[in-house]
Scaffold this active site. Sequence first.
Site, PDB file in Angstrom:
ATOM      1  N   ASP A 141       0.830  -1.200   0.000  1.00  0.00           N
ATOM      2  CA  ASP A 141       0.000   0.000   0.000  1.00  0.00           C
ATOM      3  C   ASP A 141       0.868   1.256   0.000  1.00  0.00           C
ATOM      4  O   ASP A 141       2.041   1.230   0.383  1.00  0.00           O
ATOM      5  CB  ASP A 141      -0.960   0.013   1.192  1.00  0.00           C
ATOM      6  CG  ASP A 141      -0.241  -0.058   2.534  1.00  0.00           C
ATOM      7  OD1 ASP A 141       0.752  -0.806   2.637  1.00  0.00           O
ATOM      8  OD2 ASP A 141      -0.667   0.628   3.487  1.00  0.00           O
ATOM      9  N   ASP A 153       8.727   4.488  -1.294  1.00  0.00           N
ATOM     10  CA  ASP A 153       8.019   3.892  -0.153  1.00  0.00           C
ATOM     11  C   ASP A 153       6.815   3.098  -0.621  1.00  0.00           C
ATOM     12  O   ASP A 153       5.714   3.633  -0.716  1.00  0.00           O
ATOM     13  CB  ASP A 153       7.606   4.998   0.817  1.00  0.00           C
ATOM     14  CG  ASP A 153       6.913   4.491   2.057  1.00  0.00           C
ATOM     15  OD1 ASP A 153       7.026   3.300   2.366  1.00  0.00           O
ATOM     16  OD2 ASP A 153       6.244   5.302   2.723  1.00  0.00           O
ATOM     17  N   GLU A 183       0.240  -1.126   5.860  1.00  0.00           N
ATOM     18  CA  GLU A 183       1.334  -0.570   6.659  1.00  0.00           C
ATOM     19  C   GLU A 183       1.168   0.926   6.836  1.00  0.00           C
ATOM     20  O   GLU A 183       1.472   1.475   7.904  1.00  0.00           O
ATOM     21  CB  GLU A 183       2.677  -0.873   5.984  1.00  0.00           C
ATOM     22  CG  GLU A 183       3.906  -0.538   6.837  1.00  0.00           C
ATOM     23  CD  GLU A 183       4.375   0.907   6.702  1.00  0.00           C
ATOM     24  OE1 GLU A 183       5.221   1.331   7.503  1.00  0.00           O
ATOM     25  OE2 GLU A 183       3.900   1.613   5.782  1.00  0.00           O
ATOM     26  N   HIS A 240       6.208   9.961   0.900  1.00  0.00           N
ATOM     27  CA  HIS A 240       4.996  10.716   1.255  1.00  0.00           C
ATOM     28  C   HIS A 240       5.011  12.146   0.708  1.00  0.00           C
ATOM     29  O   HIS A 240       4.096  12.918   1.003  1.00  0.00           O
ATOM     30  CB  HIS A 240       4.787  10.773   2.778  1.00  0.00           C
ATOM     31  CG  HIS A 240       4.590   9.433   3.418  1.00  0.00           C
ATOM     32  ND1 HIS A 240       4.075   9.288   4.682  1.00  0.00           N
ATOM     33  CD2 HIS A 240       4.832   8.179   2.979  1.00  0.00           C
ATOM     34  CE1 HIS A 240       4.021   7.994   4.999  1.00  0.00           C
ATOM     35  NE2 HIS A 240       4.482   7.308   3.958  1.00  0.00           N
TER      36      HIS A 240
END
Length: 408
Positions: free
Chosen positions: A78, A109, A143, A379
């Site tokens: 995810d 990520d 996660e 992010h």
Amino acid sequence: MNSIQENEHVTVFREFLKIRTDHPTPDYESSTKFLVEKAKEYNIPYEVYRETGTPIVLMKIEGLEPNLKTVLLNSHVDVVPAVHDSWKVDPFSAWKDESGNIFGRGTQDMKCVCMQFLEVARRIVQSGQKLKRTLHLSFVPDEEIGGSGKGMEKFVYTEKFRQLNIGLCLDEGLASPTNDFTVFYGERAPWWVHITAVGNAGHGSRFIEGTAIEKLMRTINKMLAFRQEQFESLHHGQHECGKKLGDVTSLNLTVLKAGIPIDHSNNFSYNVIPTQAEAGFDIRIPPTVNLDQFLDQIKEWTAEEGLSFKFASYIPKNEMTKLDSDNKWWENFKESCKKMDINLVTEIFPAATDSRFIRNLGIPAFGFSPINNTPILLHDHNEFLNEKVYLRGIDIFMGIIPNLVNME
């Protein structure tokens, strides 16, 4: 950029990036289908475990001595949401520029490590190499929302996980903006604390004593004073022995709530002193801090009459992996990197990953993403990874993982 003559491993990586596994509605069925198809294509034994409620893809290369402790390559599929207007390209297009920079949510990520682990498994199977220990791969959900419920936090307590007989776990790390590579041996415990204050009400024209907001502000000021101490501790040493973010406790006021709403609207009564006020804090505590003592500190901050607190997120235990000569996994990992002229910097991970659930079982875990000379953009807007860095990462893992699995 046209993908003609593109390296096939880069193409697979970009295909995986295009699958929308972003929250709040990650398409886990599509990512599962992709992984299963690759496992079949690469002749890697697999299964899809659904007992936790969301698919977890497991792959396995059995070793010659299956009773030995195994190695787990864990990755989450995810990704966090992306604000499309803040990106220069579609964050789910896996667009590549002329320099080979691949832009997309998950490039760092951690879909890069997902596919690097998968490619390592493919190369091992294709080469016919026989491993001493069994190698497991796990591709887990959720996660990015804490790993709870349907992710790793629940999976580690299942009989299926116990049967994996894990001796070491490799999981994600962070990019490094320098030529060094960072390996993480622990991480900070995320505590989300919700504080409620109750006090006297009254008209806004009067000096009412013992109000909820006054009580809350006193506590907030105490906690922000602690925050300043930690900030100064972090920035005190600017030499090579200076502290890193993972070495200190971060504390941020992230929620404030008070006031009397009018007719359930966004308007409030400015002339009414409310009886209740609330605040929320995001606190990240390094594993070097005694959690029981820190809990006592929170109780002290909220000891005034009319104050109470509860946890929105609470971890009572936070283990770290020892990096000493007694840890044969670490010695092997370190020596493998040394042979490739890779300089390692060891740190505490400043945020949280699924590794914490592994370490809290007493299983060693290293957080390592083979990405250097790259800005840290997890992010962030315009997250990217250069294809050459990605491909080198596969080679780096090939120089590490077989050595771990074949360790005596």
